[in-house]
Design a protein around this motif. Structure first.
Motif: not given
Length: 351
Positions: A147-150, A155-164, A182-183
């Motif tokens: 969430i952009a506001g967080e 605020r702690d945010t965990s995401v996935i970075v995907a690619g080839h 956190h990526m």
């Protein structure tokens, strides 16, 4: 220190300046023609009116007319944060400005219908830029609950970075490293992008019990409809997994941050859930949109309108197992054909 250009000054593109600045980078935030008020505010005082924060001092804000100049400085990373509807416009701007390969990280979500069925936007972007410029550009994407506001509030945010390209993923993750961002890497670009788009689509159904409750009222003992919402959440994940696998992604992606994590956070609040509530109350989509959300972009509904015919065709041809996608079909019927949102639990039990 790296140079980062962010095209799109909406809430998510602008929120990305926080981890970017924390890593000590120089950031140019480029607004589209729809972001003039935002860019004026950020350029004048640093204040972002929609996020209600002051962006870091490392951020320079400018209009899209200065995008070419920003690209001539040779950025290490281009972050694309326009809306899905703005992707063709962004492709035009990139193609006319880019002079050498620059890695692109897409935070834009969406899918496109193609002759082959459904195409993810990173593939569309890379193909179009290569066709127009003869440059091969590595295009990655971010997925997961964010969430952009967080993020803007760190605020702690965990995401996935995907690619080839794992080296490009590692480089982008290094540039954007921050103790609150956190990526995690993934090679399943298709799976991450299918989840990112369809989580909005399925939130329409998970939001429907709120409207059903308003229509039918609470039970005499005060009971709500959490059981129903949970069942729809589970069915959404099951059908998302079918779509991801059929379109070339991996089922485990649905089970992680990009699938269940992003669907969960999207169901907590937002425009897709509000539209689902209206559908649950029994309003036809056309009425709900016209009378209650005329000025809102409802991403899940727009995905249904953009891809509904393609999905129906793929089911009819056996390219997708229609018998195992009853909730998908029900959402398409509701959005594309103004039918009541049908919640058939007998069909779910057989899936």
């Amino acid at each position: 220190m790296a140079r980062i250009v962010i095209l799109g000054a909406g809430v998510m593109g602008s929120a990305m300046t926080l981890p970017a600045a924390h890593a000590g980078n120089r950031i140019t935030l480029v607004g589209t023609h729809l972001d003039e008020e935002i860019i004026g505010s950020v350029a004048g005082t640093g204040h972002h009116p929609r996020l209600n924060i002051t962006l870091p001092g490392a951020v320079t804000a400018c209009s899209w007319t200065d995008f070419g100049a920003a690209m001539k400085e040779g950025p290490d990373l281009l972050v694309l944060g326009v809306s899905s509807a703005g992707v063709p416009w962004a492709i035009d701007r990139i193609a006319e400005s880019i002079e050498s390969p620059v890695p692109i990280l897409m935070i834009t979500k969406g899918l496109a219908a193609s002759d082959a069925g459904i195409e993810i936007l990173p593939h569309l972007l890379a193909r179009e830029i290569e066709r127009r410029t003869a440059l091969t550009i590595p295009v990655m994407a971010v997925g997961g609950p964010c969430i952009a506001g967080e993020l803007a509030a760190q605020r702690d945010t965990s995401v996935i970075v995907a690619g080839h390209d794992p080296d490009q993923i590692a480089a982008a993750s290094h540039i954007l490293r921050a103790p609150f961002y956190h990526m995690r890497p993934s090679s399943d670009l298709v799976g991450v992008e299918i989840c990112a788009a369809f989580k909005n689509f399925y939130t329409l159904a998970v939001g429907a019990p709120i409207g059903l409750l308003e229509r039918d009222h609470k039970a005499p003992n005060g009971a709500l409809m959490h059981n129903l919402a949970s069942s729809l959440f589970s069915q959404s994940l099951a059908e998302m997994a079918i779509l991801v696998e059929a379109l070339g992604g991996r089922i485990e992606t649905v089970q992680g941050l990009a699938g269940s994590g992003d669907l969960y956070v999207t169901c907590q609040a937002g425009r897709n859930g509000r539209m689902g509530r209206l559908l649950g109350r029994g309003l036809p989509y056309s009425v709900a949109k016209r009378e209650h959300m005329s000025s809102d972009t409802v991403e899940g509904a727009q995905l249904a309108l953009d891809l509904g015919q393609t999905l129906e065709k793929m089911m009819a041809q056996g390219l997708l197992p229609g018998d195992h996608l009853p909730l998908t079909a029900a959402i398409i019927d509701a959005i594309c054909h103004d039918a009541p949102l049908g919640l058939s639990f007998d069909r779910y039990h057989r899936c």
